[in-house]
Design a protein around this motif. Structure first.
Motif, PDB file in Angstrom:
ATOM      1  N   ASP A  26       0.874  -1.178   0.000  1.00 17.60           N
ATOM      2  CA  ASP A  26       0.000   0.000   0.000  1.00 17.60           C
ATOM      3  C   ASP A  26       0.908   1.223   0.000  1.00 17.60           C
ATOM      4  O   ASP A  26       1.206   1.804   1.046  1.00 17.60           O
ATOM      5  CB  ASP A  26      -0.930  -0.004   1.224  1.00 17.60           C
ATOM      6  N   LEU A  28       0.554   4.304  -0.999  1.00 12.70           N
ATOM      7  CA  LEU A  28      -0.059   5.534  -0.457  1.00 12.70           C
ATOM      8  C   LEU A  28      -1.200   5.127   0.480  1.00 12.70           C
ATOM      9  O   LEU A  28      -2.318   5.009   0.041  1.00 12.70           O
ATOM     10  CB  LEU A  28      -0.583   6.403  -1.611  1.00 12.70           C
ATOM     11  N   ARG A  29      -0.907   4.972   1.796  1.00 14.60           N
ATOM     12  CA  ARG A  29       0.333   5.195   2.446  1.00 14.60           C
ATOM     13  C   ARG A  29       0.636   4.185   3.545  1.00 14.60           C
ATOM     14  O   ARG A  29       1.647   4.314   4.234  1.00 14.60           O
ATOM     15  CB  ARG A  29       0.312   6.579   3.107  1.00 14.60           C
ATOM     16  N   ALA A  30      -0.230   3.173   3.730  1.00 11.42           N
ATOM     17  CA  ALA A  30      -0.083   2.318   4.918  1.00 11.42           C
ATOM     18  C   ALA A  30       1.247   1.559   4.957  1.00 11.42           C
ATOM     19  O   ALA A  30       1.898   1.481   6.004  1.00 11.42           O
ATOM     20  CB  ALA A  30      -1.264   1.348   5.026  1.00 11.42           C
ATOM     21  N   GLU A 109      -6.332   6.346   9.768  1.00 13.57           N
ATOM     22  CA  GLU A 109      -7.030   7.397   9.027  1.00 13.57           C
ATOM     23  C   GLU A 109      -8.422   6.957   8.579  1.00 13.57           C
ATOM     24  O   GLU A 109      -8.702   5.764   8.495  1.00 13.57           O
ATOM     25  CB  GLU A 109      -6.210   7.810   7.800  1.00 13.57           C
ATOM     26  N   GLY A 112      -8.279   9.506   4.606  1.00 19.48           N
ATOM     27  CA  GLY A 112      -6.928  10.072   4.544  1.00 19.48           C
ATOM     28  C   GLY A 112      -6.551  10.878   5.782  1.00 19.48           C
ATOM     29  O   GLY A 112      -5.376  11.160   5.999  1.00 19.48           O
ATOM     30  N   ASN A 122      -2.093   8.850   9.194  1.00 19.41           N
ATOM     31  CA  ASN A 122      -1.475   7.911   8.257  1.00 19.41           C
ATOM     32  C   ASN A 122      -0.458   8.612   7.369  1.00 19.41           C
ATOM     33  O   ASN A 122      -0.264   8.242   6.217  1.00 19.41           O
ATOM     34  CB  ASN A 122      -2.571   7.245   7.408  1.00 19.41           C
ATOM     35  N   THR A 141      -6.361   1.456   8.793  1.00 17.51           N
ATOM     36  CA  THR A 141      -6.470   2.328   7.615  1.00 17.51           C
ATOM     37  C   THR A 141      -7.566   1.773   6.701  1.00 17.51           C
ATOM     38  O   THR A 141      -8.042   0.643   6.890  1.00 17.51           O
ATOM     39  CB  THR A 141      -5.138   2.411   6.833  1.00 17.51           C
ATOM     40  N   THR A 142      -7.941   2.544   5.712  1.00 21.80           N
ATOM     41  CA  THR A 142      -9.091   2.160   4.875  1.00 21.80           C
ATOM     42  C   THR A 142      -8.817   0.903   4.043  1.00 21.80           C
ATOM     43  O   THR A 142      -9.690   0.056   3.883  1.00 21.80           O
ATOM     44  CB  THR A 142      -9.461   3.326   3.935  1.00 21.80           C
ATOM     45  N   ASN A 143      -7.615   0.807   3.523  1.00 22.62           N
ATOM     46  CA  ASN A 143      -7.318  -0.322   2.626  1.00 22.62           C
ATOM     47  C   ASN A 143      -6.150  -1.187   3.109  1.00 22.62           C
ATOM     48  O   ASN A 143      -6.211  -2.409   3.073  1.00 22.62           O
ATOM     49  CB  ASN A 143      -6.969   0.208   1.227  1.00 22.62           C
ATOM     50  N   GLY A 144      -5.076  -0.529   3.553  1.00 20.18           N
ATOM     51  CA  GLY A 144      -3.835  -1.249   3.849  1.00 20.18           C
ATOM     52  C   GLY A 144      -3.965  -2.299   4.933  1.00 20.18           C
ATOM     53  O   GLY A 144      -3.534  -3.447   4.759  1.00 20.18           O
ATOM     54  N   HIS A 243      -5.948   8.264  -6.213  1.00 19.48           N
ATOM     55  CA  HIS A 243      -5.634   8.429  -4.788  1.00 19.48           C
ATOM     56  C   HIS A 243      -4.474   9.414  -4.608  1.00 19.48           C
ATOM     57  O   HIS A 243      -4.447  10.183  -3.632  1.00 19.48           O
ATOM     58  CB  HIS A 243      -5.303   7.069  -4.152  1.00 19.48           C
ATOM     59  N   LEU A 247      -4.859  12.797  -2.351  1.00 24.31           N
ATOM     60  CA  LEU A 247      -3.954  13.176  -1.256  1.00 24.31           C
ATOM     61  C   LEU A 247      -3.317  14.541  -1.549  1.00 24.31           C
ATOM     62  O   LEU A 247      -3.191  15.380  -0.653  1.00 24.31           O
ATOM     63  CB  LEU A 247      -2.878  12.102  -1.055  1.00 24.31           C
TER      64      LEU A 247
HETATM   65  C1  MLT Z   1      -5.199   3.073   3.185  1.00 24.92           C
HETATM   66  O1  MLT Z   1      -4.742   2.113   3.815  1.00 24.92           O
HETATM   67  O2  MLT Z   1      -6.361   3.109   2.876  1.00 24.92           O
HETATM   68  C2  MLT Z   1      -4.337   4.222   2.753  1.00 24.92           C
HETATM   69  O3  MLT Z   1      -3.122   4.163   3.361  1.00 24.92           O
HETATM   70  C3  MLT Z   1      -5.094   5.500   2.796  1.00 24.92           C
HETATM   71  C4  MLT Z   1      -4.270   6.737   3.012  1.00 24.92           C
HETATM   72  O4  MLT Z   1      -3.556   7.162   2.102  1.00 24.92           O
HETATM   73  O5  MLT Z   1      -4.310   7.311   4.089  1.00 24.92           O
END
Ligand code: MLT
Length: 278
Positions: A26, A28-30, A109, A112, A122, A141-144, A243, A247
């Motif tokens: 991930d 950006l940014r996890a 986050e 973000g 994050n 985090t949302t995705n990571g 994304h 950001l």
């Molecule tokens: C995530 O895990 O969703 C990202 O890291 C989102 C972010 O950039 O903060």
């Protein structure tokens, strides 16, 4: 060795990763946060997939519970006055222990931005040695962190991004396992930042070993990376990564520059599952 790719956290299936070396990306940014924090001396990151659970967990004191965490292997920072930690993963070092009643930092986050009352957001730039050294960080985090949790059936799971790309490639080369690269993606969709990092890793590995077999997805990611490898990565993402634009429009430009600096945090974060008795 074969290499496969999953394009987002939602796409990962337990059967796809079982018995495999999984590389979660991930950019950006996890992943960049985890690499930066561990490189700056954080003890471990504990990935979560629910905010309420993360809050409860960060404040937990006396208990016996199962947990999962991301650490740099061969870390020798653990002391005898820390409570015993029983391990259920054969790779864990027996001397690894957990600090009793330690106040964990709560990080993560939503959209973000740092979640209200959390210690950290994050942004990798927040994870300085002064802030994170010797700290356990519970993160959502949302995705990571979902990509990590969804890949937990792996034989082994490591975290990658541009900050540790060469170290990760070296590590994969030393293993004898088939690899699944899991891109976290954005909101369950393909995301160009992760795809280019995945393609870069695959291209590096294939350059060293022509015998590697690629699935269609792995071949596509490698080809995608090779189509832009001589271009400015920042310009490519600015043009094609939603994304990245999100950001940038929300004031995180410095994070974007930082996350694209190859090999500035040469660590290989590994995921373990424990039972902790405090
Ligand atoms: C995530 O895990 O969703 C990202 O890291 C989102 C972010 O950039 O903060």
């Amino acid at each position: 060795m074969t290499i496969d790719v999953a394009i987002s956290a939602a796409q990962v299936q337990p059967l796809q990763v079982r018995g495999k070396l999984v590389v979660v990306i991930d950019v950006l940014r996890a992943s960049s946060v985890i690499c930066t924090g561990l490189y700056h001396g954080a003890t471990e990151f504990i990935p979560m997939n629910k905010v309420s659970k993360a809050i409860r967990y960060a404040h937990l004191k006396h208990n016996t519970f199962k947990t999962e965490s991301v650490v740099v292997e061969n870390d020798t920072k653990y002391h005898n006055d820390w409570a015993n930690l029983l391990h259920i993963n054969k790779n864990i070092q027996p001397e690894r222990t957990y600090k009793k009643n330690e106040r964990r930092l709560l990080a993560g986050e939503q959209n973000g931005f740092k979640i209200n009352d959390f210690d950290l957001g994050n942004s990798p730039l927040e994870y300085t040695a002064e802030v994170v050294k010797d700290k356990t960080i519970v993160i959502i985090t949302t995705n990571g962190t979902h990509a990590i949790k969804n890949s937990a059936a792996a034989h082994e799971l490591i975290i990658a991004c541009f900050l540790n790309i060469d170290k990760v490639c070296e590590y994969i080369q030393e293993q004898e396992h088939d690899v699944v690269v899991v891109c976290a993606g954005t909101l369950d969709q393909f995301s160009l930042d992760d795809a280019l990092c995945a393609g870069n890793i695959i291209a590096n590995l294939v350059a060293k070993d022509k015998e590697i077999e690629l699935t269609d997805a792995a071949f596509a990611h490698k080809t995608l990376y090779e189509s832009v490898e001589n271009k400015d990565l920042k310009a490519v993402l600015k043009e094609g990564c939603q994304h990245y634009t999100y950001l940038e429009n929300n004031g995180f430009s410095e994070d974007l520059d930082y996350c694209l600096r190859k090999n500035s945090c040469p660590v290989v974060p590994k995921f373990f599952r424990y039972i902790i008795a405090l």
